[in-house]
Motif scaffolding. Structure first.
Motif, PDB file in Angstrom:
ATOM      1  N   ALA A  13     -33.677  31.859 -30.211  1.00 41.70           N
ATOM      2  CA  ALA A  13     -33.129  31.825 -31.577  1.00 41.70           C
ATOM      3  C   ALA A  13     -32.102  32.923 -31.806  1.00 41.70           C
ATOM      4  O   ALA A  13     -31.478  32.986 -32.859  1.00 41.70           O
ATOM      5  N   SER A  54     -31.287  25.222 -27.371  1.00 38.61           N
ATOM      6  CA  SER A  54     -31.686  25.260 -28.785  1.00 38.61           C
ATOM      7  C   SER A  54     -30.665  24.477 -29.606  1.00 38.61           C
ATOM      8  O   SER A  54     -29.579  24.144 -29.114  1.00 38.61           O
ATOM      9  N   GLY A  77     -37.639  24.557 -26.476  1.00 35.54           N
ATOM     10  CA  GLY A  77     -38.934  24.514 -27.158  1.00 35.54           C
ATOM     11  C   GLY A  77     -39.068  25.628 -28.179  1.00 35.54           C
ATOM     12  O   GLY A  77     -38.104  26.335 -28.467  1.00 35.54           O
ATOM     13  N   LYS A  78     -40.282  25.771 -28.701  1.00 36.36           N
ATOM     14  CA  LYS A  78     -40.531  26.808 -29.724  1.00 36.36           C
ATOM     15  C   LYS A  78     -40.522  28.204 -29.108  1.00 36.36           C
ATOM     16  O   LYS A  78     -40.323  29.193 -29.778  1.00 36.36           O
ATOM     17  N   ASN A  79     -40.793  28.282 -27.825  1.00 37.65           N
ATOM     18  CA  ASN A  79     -40.772  29.572 -27.144  1.00 37.65           C
ATOM     19  C   ASN A  79     -40.258  29.366 -25.720  1.00 37.65           C
ATOM     20  O   ASN A  79     -39.989  28.235 -25.306  1.00 37.65           O
ATOM     21  N   GLU A  82     -42.176  26.865 -23.486  1.00 34.68           N
ATOM     22  CA  GLU A  82     -41.968  25.449 -23.827  1.00 34.68           C
ATOM     23  C   GLU A  82     -40.616  24.959 -23.332  1.00 34.68           C
ATOM     24  O   GLU A  82     -40.490  23.833 -22.847  1.00 34.68           O
ATOM     25  N   SER A  83     -39.612  25.832 -23.458  1.00 35.39           N
ATOM     26  CA  SER A  83     -38.276  25.451 -22.978  1.00 35.39           C
ATOM     27  C   SER A  83     -38.296  25.238 -21.470  1.00 35.39           C
ATOM     28  O   SER A  83     -37.723  24.280 -20.953  1.00 35.39           O
ATOM     29  N   SER A 176     -50.029  31.967 -22.958  1.00 38.11           N
ATOM     30  CA  SER A 176     -48.719  32.492 -23.326  1.00 38.11           C
ATOM     31  C   SER A 176     -48.309  33.547 -22.296  1.00 38.11           C
ATOM     32  O   SER A 176     -49.064  34.479 -22.007  1.00 38.11           O
TER      33      SER A 176
END
Ligand code: MG
Length: 375
Positions: A13, A54, A77-79, A82-83, A176
């Motif tokens: 992000a 993203s 992904g969200k983190n 995930e990506s 994680s």
């Protein structure tokens, strides 16, 4: 030999940068484009690269995927985990070795990528890292031992099937991890480090831009090319893609455009990609009578795929006759068009040989060229 694939992580992000850091202008290229080109141009070229992008850099990722044949885009992904998983899934059931790389490490040198891939080929794992060189202290002032400590970078390369399985397991278990090596270790595999590089930093804060701009200022490369063809009856005279009315023409397998051939060799030479004979051998029938402008445009594409753009080209044609001055501007336009650059970057000059040598006696026409490439 194992095939090589890559996942380029561009799903972040950019919270600490305040705007999408991967689409900033960095000496005329985005960090995302630089990271992708680094992967595409290393010695162990990937068969395919998936950019896990993203929303913020989706447009740039799509543009790059369109410009490069071996590239596709998957949603980030969200983190980070995930990506990475999205990218690995997008590679499907392929087998081989995969290099996972953070796009924010857009200055990564080719040798760092190659070392990680070669280690993964041999040991299943190769993670770019550098030994910690600074003294480490806790906030209290206590000194932490740095022996055996590494600052871990990317790319992190692995056996593709094993890292995919490890990521699926980590995803299912809600684990994680801060990087791919963490996922690899959690699946019971062993770590293997390869040499990273001090310049392989992660673009993170606005204040990092000065460092990234300085390091990415770009390499300039110079190359020279030279060619000569015999003048013969019953041939067209083509120079710089211009058909020049003359009683004779140049003898050769293609249209024997000595000027275009010299420029091709200058471009290939600057990029250290070999020479015209290697890429377009005159033993290959498909090149018989081909327009050298077509060969020049293919050579320019090779140079572009290696990450370079044409800075300028300067060429000289040596011919006793005919007079070339009326055709010079058209030659410059043709050469520029084939190379995909502005005619203002292309210079063509013509000289006689004062009646001396083979050129002066009208036996042949020669050309030489210098090319400057930038990346
Ligand atoms: Mg030639």
């Amino acid at each position: 030999m194992d095939k090589v694939y890559a996942v380029l992580l561009a799903g972040g992000a950019s919270a600490r940068m305040g705007r999408d850091k991967l689409t900033l202008a960095l000496n005329g290229k985005t960090p995302l484009a630089r990271a992708l080109e680094a992967l595409l141009c290393c010695g162990n070229k990937p068969e395919h690269v998936v950019i896990a992008a993203s929303e913020g850099c989706m447009e740039e990722a799509a543009r790059l995927a369109k410009a490069h044949e071996r590239v596709s885009v998957a949603p980030g992904g969200k983190n980070r985990g995930e990506s990475a998983l999205n990218g690995l899934r997008a590679l499907g059931a392929r087998e081989g070795v995969v290099a996972i790389h953070d796009a924010a490490r857009c200055l990564v040198p080719a040798q760092v990528i190659d070392a990680a891939i070669e280690s993964a080929r041999t040991f299943g794992c190769g993670v770019a890292a550098i030994p910690v060189r600074d003294t480490l202290r806790e906030a209290s002032g206590a000194c932490a031992p740095r022996d055996g400590l590494f600052a871990v970078q990317t790319p992190q390369a692995f056996d593709l099937e094993k890292i995919r399985a490890a990521y699926e397991k980590a995803g299912a278990g809600g684990e994680s991890h801060t990087d791919d090596l963490g996922v690899w270790l959690a699946a019971g595999h062993e770590a293997r480090y390869t040499l990273g590089d001090l310049t392989n930093q992660k673009l993170t804060y606005p204040g990092d831009m000065a460092f990234f701009a300085a390091v990415s200022r770009g390499e300039t490369r110079v190359g020279e090319g030279w060619d000569t063809h015999r003048l013969a009856e019953g041939r067209r005279l083509v120079l710089g893609g211009v058909d020049i009315p003359f009683g004779k023409g140049l003898l050769g397998h293609s249209d024997a455009d000595a000027l275009a051939h010299a420029v091709i060799d200058a471009l290939l030479g600057a990029a250290a990609l070999g020479d015209i004979g290697r890429h377009f051998p005159d033993t290959d029938e498909s090149y018989a009578g081909i327009s050298s402008m077509e060969l020049l445009s293919r050579a320019a594409k090779l140079v572009c795929e290696a990450g370079y753009t044409v800075g300028n080209v300067d060429a000289t044609v040596v011919a006793q006759r005919p007079k070339l001055a009326p055709h010079i501007d058209k030659m410059r336009e043709n050469l520029a068009e084939a190379m995909g650059c502005a005619a203002s970057r292309v210079s063509v000059k013509a000289k006689t040989a004062e009646g001396l040598n083979a050129e002066g006696e009208g036996m042949c026409i020669s050309a030489r060229a210098c090319a400057l490439l930038k990346n």
